[in-house]
Scaffold this motif. Structure first.
Motif, mmCIF file in Angstrom:
data_model
loop_
_atom_site.group_PDB
_atom_site.id
_atom_site.type_symbol
_atom_site.label_atom_id
_atom_site.label_comp_id
_atom_site.label_asym_id
_atom_site.label_seq_id
_atom_site.Cartn_x
_atom_site.Cartn_y
_atom_site.Cartn_z
ATOM 1 N N PRO A 45 43.377 0.308 71.143
ATOM 2 C CA PRO A 45 43.958 0.966 71.989
ATOM 3 C C PRO A 45 43.174 1.999 72.739
ATOM 4 C CG PRO A 45 44.032 2.007 70.078
ATOM 5 C CD PRO A 45 43.073 0.872 69.928
ATOM 6 N N TYR A 46 43.832 2.439 74.117
ATOM 7 C CA TYR A 46 42.899 3.556 75.020
ATOM 8 C C TYR A 46 43.913 4.165 75.640
ATOM 9 C CZ TYR A 46 38.485 5.763 76.140
ATOM 10 O OH TYR A 46 37.706 6.938 76.311
ATOM 11 N N ALA A 47 44.854 4.716 75.259
ATOM 12 C CA ALA A 47 46.115 5.407 75.877
ATOM 13 C C ALA A 47 45.510 6.579 76.422
ATOM 14 C CB ALA A 47 47.187 5.713 74.666
ATOM 15 N N LYS A 100 54.157 -4.625 74.087
ATOM 16 C CA LYS A 100 53.683 -4.970 75.478
ATOM 17 C C LYS A 100 52.579 -3.939 75.713
ATOM 18 C CE LYS A 100 55.578 -5.444 80.173
ATOM 19 N NZ LYS A 100 56.136 -4.321 80.906
ATOM 20 N N VAL A 101 51.407 -4.340 76.567
ATOM 21 C CA VAL A 101 50.469 -3.611 76.877
ATOM 22 C C VAL A 101 50.627 -2.723 78.020
ATOM 23 C CG1 VAL A 101 48.038 -3.427 77.274
ATOM 24 C CG2 VAL A 101 48.686 -4.962 75.574
ATOM 25 N N VAL A 102 50.634 -1.290 77.984
ATOM 26 C CA VAL A 102 50.957 -0.694 79.259
ATOM 27 C C VAL A 102 50.126 0.356 79.556
ATOM 28 C CG1 VAL A 102 53.471 -1.238 78.929
ATOM 29 C CG2 VAL A 102 52.307 0.966 77.607
ATOM 30 N N GLY A 103 50.036 1.181 80.509
ATOM 31 C CA GLY A 103 49.268 2.436 80.899
ATOM 32 C C GLY A 103 48.638 2.318 82.149
ATOM 33 N N PHE A 104 47.907 3.319 82.506
ATOM 34 C CA PHE A 104 47.453 3.659 83.712
ATOM 35 C C PHE A 104 46.830 2.335 84.435
ATOM 36 C CE2 PHE A 104 44.421 5.762 86.758
ATOM 37 C CZ PHE A 104 45.076 6.346 87.617
ATOM 38 N N ASP A 105 45.751 1.873 83.777
ATOM 39 C CA ASP A 105 45.215 0.735 84.200
ATOM 40 C C ASP A 105 46.020 -0.359 84.407
ATOM 41 O OD1 ASP A 105 42.874 2.482 83.950
ATOM 42 O OD2 ASP A 105 41.826 1.156 82.127
#
Ligand code: ARG
Length: 275
Positions: free
Chosen positions: A55-57, A67-72
């Motif tokens: 992970p790299y939140a 589900k994979v979410v985030g800025f990127d």
């Protein structure tokens, strides 16, 4: 004895035939990948495949539903939309991402992993325009009085394997002959867990990642000090993939000028620093 009536038999045959055709087409697709309307080649037809290391939140992590979410993720979704395909995310160790191995072997089209643009990485990857500024930061459990690296003499300091934070700390330890035991963890979760359970005195990683951790775990850790490493994140494609790189840069530029970038920033990072 076949118990199926003629209609079912015909349907079954048709289904089998469709499957066989799909199988052949699937093979062909796997050999050649796909090409979008705009002429951008993709490793897998019908999707923009992204390599990342979880992970790299707040840049990429799983939400409650997996589900994979985030800025990127949000920014690459814009690129995928430009190509009229969905984004598909592959979780893979950072080493293969930053070395170019995953892009070269066709595991993915693009790498989006909160990855800092460095001269060394530029030799093996083609980076997009920078999309985020970051620095390194030292985190400690709340109440610990560490303010500088020197105060960690004789103690254990955690870093994340293969990252610019690890490189920075190793260089500092060498340059200043610091008596620190640097412990390298395979991902951010392992590093944060080690810090939370007091197995290390302090931990170094990118500042936005600590800010996110503090938001999610109020009161647990504090950022003791920062190191102004002046880093910039970039998305990466396989060396020479000019078409996809252009699509990436165009999507980034459009997002910056029409306010989408700022919206995504507000959602995942928070208040924008005055610039
Ligand atoms: N910005 C740092 C680097 O590029 C850390 C990136 C780690 N990213 C990840 N998704 N695990 O080295």
């Amino acid at each position: 004895m076949n118990k199926l009536g003629p209609a079912r038999k015909a349907a079954t045959f048709a289904a089998a035939a469709t499957l066989a055709i799909a199988g052949v087409a699937g093979c062909a697709k796997e050999d050649t990948g796909g090409t979008t309307e705009g002429g951008v080649a993709l490793v897998k037809a019908g999707a923009l495949t992204t390599c990342t290391h979880l992970p790299y939140a707040p840049f990429q992590s799983k939400d409650d539903t997996g589900k994979v979410v985030g800025f990127d993720v949000a920014l690459i979704d814009l690129v995928a939309a430009k190509l009229s395909v969905p984004q598909e995310i592959v979780d893979t160790p950072f080493e293969g991402i930053k070395s170019g191995a995953d892009l070269n072997s066709g595991k993915c089209d693009v790498a989006a992993a909160g990855m800092t643009i460095t001269d060394e990485r530029k030799k093996v990857l083609d980076f997009s325009e920078p999309y985020f500024d970051a620095t390194q930061a030292l985190a400690v459990l709340t109440g610990k009085e560490v303010k500088t690296l020197d105060e960690l003499a004789g103690k254990r300091l955690g870093v994340q394997g293969g990252t610019t934070g690890e490189e920075y700390i190793n260089a500092q330890v060498k340059e200043k002959s610091l008596n620190i035991e640097v412990v390298s963890y395979k991902d951010l979760a392992a590093l944060q867990q080690a810090l939370a359970t007091n197995q290390i005195e302090a931990a170094v990683n990118d500042l936005p990642v600590w800010n996110e951790y503090i938001k999610a775990n109020p009161g647990k850790v504090v950022v003791a000090t920062g190191f102004d490493t002046g880093e910039q994140y970039g998305f990466a494609v396989k060396k020479g993939n000019a078409e996809l790189l252009k699509t990436l840069n165009d999507a980034l530029a459009a997002a910056r000028s029409d306010g989408t970038y700022d919206k995504i920033y507000a959602t995942w990072i928070g208040e924008k620093p005055a610039s």
